[in-house]
Write a protein that holds these residues in place. Structure first.
Motif, PDB file in Angstrom:
ATOM      1  N   GLY A   1       0.781  -1.230   0.000  1.00 38.96           N
ATOM      2  CA  GLY A   1       0.000   0.000   0.000  1.00 38.96           C
ATOM      3  C   GLY A   1       0.809   1.274   0.000  1.00 38.96           C
ATOM      4  N   LYS A   2       2.109   1.155  -0.109  1.00 42.83           N
ATOM      5  CA  LYS A   2       2.983   2.336  -0.083  1.00 42.83           C
ATOM      6  C   LYS A   2       3.750   2.453  -1.389  1.00 42.83           C
ATOM      7  N   GLY A   3       4.337   3.634  -1.595  1.00 42.59           N
ATOM      8  CA  GLY A   3       5.180   3.815  -2.763  1.00 42.59           C
ATOM      9  C   GLY A   3       6.568   3.251  -2.534  1.00 42.59           C
ATOM     10  N   PRO A   4       7.301   2.973  -3.613  1.00 43.62           N
ATOM     11  CA  PRO A   4       8.686   2.512  -3.462  1.00 43.62           C
ATOM     12  C   PRO A   4       9.527   3.569  -2.759  1.00 43.62           C
ATOM     13  N   ALA A   5      10.364   3.135  -1.845  1.00 44.10           N
ATOM     14  CA  ALA A   5      11.254   4.039  -1.113  1.00 44.10           C
ATOM     15  C   ALA A   5      12.695   3.704  -1.466  1.00 44.10           C
ATOM     16  N   LEU A   6      13.446   4.718  -1.837  1.00 44.99           N
ATOM     17  CA  LEU A   6      14.847   4.513  -2.196  1.00 44.99           C
ATOM     18  C   LEU A   6      15.625   3.988  -0.994  1.00 44.99           C
ATOM     19  N   LEU A   7      16.315   2.876  -1.227  1.00 40.46           N
ATOM     20  CA  LEU A   7      17.033   2.207  -0.143  1.00 40.46           C
ATOM     21  C   LEU A   7      18.534   2.494  -0.234  1.00 40.46           C
ATOM     22  N   ILE A   8      19.098   2.223  -1.379  1.00 39.64           N
ATOM     23  CA  ILE A   8      20.533   2.369  -1.595  1.00 39.64           C
ATOM     24  C   ILE A   8      20.763   2.339  -3.094  1.00 39.64           C
ATOM     25  N   ALA A   9      21.836   2.989  -3.548  1.00 37.88           N
ATOM     26  CA  ALA A   9      22.096   3.036  -4.989  1.00 37.88           C
ATOM     27  C   ALA A   9      23.594   2.998  -5.234  1.00 37.88           C
ATOM     28  N   ILE A  10      23.958   2.582  -6.451  1.00 33.26           N
ATOM     29  CA  ILE A  10      25.374   2.465  -6.787  1.00 33.26           C
ATOM     30  C   ILE A  10      25.602   2.900  -8.215  1.00 33.26           C
ATOM     31  N   ARG A  11      26.792   3.390  -8.495  1.00 30.89           N
ATOM     32  CA  ARG A  11      27.234   3.672  -9.857  1.00 30.89           C
ATOM     33  C   ARG A  11      28.293   2.648 -10.231  1.00 30.89           C
ATOM     34  N   PRO A  12      28.505   2.410 -11.514  1.00 31.31           N
ATOM     35  CA  PRO A  12      29.406   1.322 -11.909  1.00 31.31           C
ATOM     36  C   PRO A  12      30.893   1.594 -11.688  1.00 31.31           C
ATOM     37  N   ASP A  13      31.247   2.762 -11.147  1.00 30.85           N
ATOM     38  CA  ASP A  13      32.670   3.011 -10.903  1.00 30.85           C
ATOM     39  C   ASP A  13      33.149   2.386  -9.585  1.00 30.85           C
ATOM     40  N   VAL A  14      32.211   1.822  -8.808  1.00 30.78           N
ATOM     41  CA  VAL A  14      32.589   1.094  -7.593  1.00 30.78           C
ATOM     42  C   VAL A  14      31.969  -0.300  -7.643  1.00 30.78           C
ATOM     43  N   SER A  15      32.586  -1.236  -6.947  1.00 29.75           N
ATOM     44  CA  SER A  15      32.097  -2.618  -6.993  1.00 29.75           C
ATOM     45  C   SER A  15      31.205  -2.950  -5.800  1.00 29.75           C
ATOM     46  N   GLU A  16      31.230  -2.092  -4.804  1.00 31.99           N
ATOM     47  CA  GLU A  16      30.425  -2.379  -3.626  1.00 31.99           C
ATOM     48  C   GLU A  16      30.091  -1.080  -2.903  1.00 31.99           C
ATOM     49  N   LYS A  17      28.880  -1.044  -2.351  1.00 35.69           N
ATOM     50  CA  LYS A  17      28.486   0.090  -1.522  1.00 35.69           C
ATOM     51  C   LYS A  17      27.698  -0.440  -0.338  1.00 35.69           C
ATOM     52  N   LYS A  18      28.038   0.033   0.845  1.00 36.48           N
ATOM     53  CA  LYS A  18      27.397  -0.475   2.051  1.00 36.48           C
ATOM     54  C   LYS A  18      26.774   0.675   2.820  1.00 36.48           C
ATOM     55  N   GLU A  19      25.535   0.456   3.248  1.00 38.80           N
ATOM     56  CA  GLU A  19      24.865   1.416   4.126  1.00 38.80           C
ATOM     57  C   GLU A  19      24.149   0.624   5.213  1.00 38.80           C
ATOM     58  N   GLY A  20      24.748   0.609   6.385  1.00 40.73           N
ATOM     59  CA  GLY A  20      24.174  -0.157   7.487  1.00 40.73           C
ATOM     60  C   GLY A  20      24.170  -1.638   7.162  1.00 40.73           C
ATOM     61  N   ARG A  21      22.987  -2.243   7.240  1.00 40.28           N
ATOM     62  CA  ARG A  21      22.894  -3.680   6.967  1.00 40.28           C
ATOM     63  C   ARG A  21      22.723  -3.991   5.472  1.00 40.28           C
ATOM     64  N   PHE A  22      22.633  -2.957   4.654  1.00 39.44           N
ATOM     65  CA  PHE A  22      22.368  -3.135   3.227  1.00 39.44           C
ATOM     66  C   PHE A  22      23.642  -2.903   2.412  1.00 39.44           C
ATOM     67  N   THR A  23      23.933  -3.839   1.520  1.00 35.81           N
ATOM     68  CA  THR A  23      25.114  -3.749   0.658  1.00 35.81           C
ATOM     69  C   THR A  23      24.709  -4.045  -0.768  1.00 35.81           C
ATOM     70  N   ILE A  24      25.189  -3.211  -1.689  1.00 31.76           N
ATOM     71  CA  ILE A  24      25.051  -3.519  -3.113  1.00 31.76           C
ATOM     72  C   ILE A  24      26.415  -4.009  -3.600  1.00 31.76           C
ATOM     73  N   SER A  25      26.398  -5.152  -4.299  1.00 31.04           N
ATOM     74  CA  SER A  25      27.591  -5.621  -5.003  1.00 31.04           C
ATOM     75  C   SER A  25      27.349  -5.441  -6.485  1.00 31.04           C
ATOM     76  N   PHE A  26      28.360  -4.936  -7.188  1.00 29.23           N
ATOM     77  CA  PHE A  26      28.186  -4.623  -8.606  1.00 29.23           C
ATOM     78  C   PHE A  26      29.289  -5.284  -9.417  1.00 29.23           C
ATOM     79  N   ASN A  27      28.893  -5.999 -10.467  1.00 24.91           N
ATOM     80  CA  ASN A  27      29.846  -6.658 -11.355  1.00 24.91           C
ATOM     81  C   ASN A  27      29.612  -6.123 -12.767  1.00 24.91           C
ATOM     82  N   LYS A  28      30.441  -5.143 -13.139  1.00 21.08           N
ATOM     83  CA  LYS A  28      30.214  -4.463 -14.414  1.00 21.08           C
ATOM     84  C   LYS A  28      30.406  -5.397 -15.608  1.00 21.08           C
TER      85      LYS A  28
END
Lengths: 112, 116
Positions: free
Chosen positions: B41-68
């Motif tokens: 019942g809610k709208g999407p809320a931005l959690l975390i984001a990454i650009r391809p110039d880094v392979s990983e970004k961590k914010e608290g318990r949330f981590t994005i791993s990126f494999n270009k």
């Protein structure tokens, strides 16, 4: 914390009727978007709006759809003649920059 | 080519476990990859984001791993909590300079359930 707001939260309409969905973006944002989400499906882009004009639209956004920013604060989506398949949740989003988009709570549209 | 493919469709994790959601894309013009969290019942809320110039970004318990090179990125939720139960969407967009004004292309979504 500023939020994107949308009205109404729910709208029920008859097929063929016009509906206007309203959004108040966050005040210093420059980029505005409409997305829709059919129940159980992914969020789909409809249109982006920048500098008082449409900057991009999807194939879903046909002649039945239009957007306006009538007074510098509101941002509206009009569907001229609703169809059954327009039933969906419609989300407005805004961003100070293009990438970081903040979504409103949505308007659930039901076309009967 | 504009698609973003997300898996799994649904995921059940025990409290304290690691939740992993994967996404793959084809369009090499994508250069911004956000994850959104959506409660019913809610709208999407931005959690975390990454650009391809880094392979990983961590914010608290949330981590994005990126494999270009593989054109894949994933969300890891460490120490998953029942309050994390929601639908998670990956997305991708092309930044300024192109013809796209930030249009987000979303994945299909993953329904995460964290059991207490």
């Amino acid at each position: 914390e500023p939020e994107v707001t949308q009205t109404p939260s729910h709208q029920v309409t008859q097929m063929g009727q016009e509906v206007i969905l309203r959004c108040v973006p966050i005040s210093n944002h420059l980029y505005f978007y409409w997305y829709r989400q059919i129940l159980g499906q992914k969020v789909e882009f409809l249109v982006s709006f920048y500098n008082n004009e449409i900057s991009e639209k999807s194939e879903i956004f046909d002649d039945q759809f239009s957007v306006e920013r009538p007074d510098g604060s509101n941002f509206t989506l009009k569907i001229r003649s609703t169809k059954l398949e327009d039933s969906a949740m419609y989300f407005c989003a805004s961003g100070r920059y293009q990438e970081t988009q903040y979504f409103g709570p949505g308007t659930r549209l039901l076309v009967l | 080519q504009q698609q973003v493919k997300q898996s799994p469709q649904s995921l059940i994790v025990q409290k304290g476990g690691i939740s992993i959601i994967n996404c793959a894309y084809e369009n090499t013009a994508f250069d911004y990859f956000p994850w959104y969290q959506q409660f019913p019942g809610k709208g999407p809320a931005l959690l975390i984001a990454i650009r391809p110039d880094v392979s990983e970004k961590k914010e608290g318990r949330f981590t994005i791993s990126f494999n270009k090179s593989a054109k894949q990125f994933s969300l890891h939720i460490m120490d998953s909590q029942p309050g994390d139960s929601a639908t998670y969407f990956c997305a991708a967009s092309t930044s300024a300079g192109g013809t796209s004004y930030g249009k987000l292309t979303f994945g299909q979504g993953t329904i995460l359930t964290v059991h207490p």
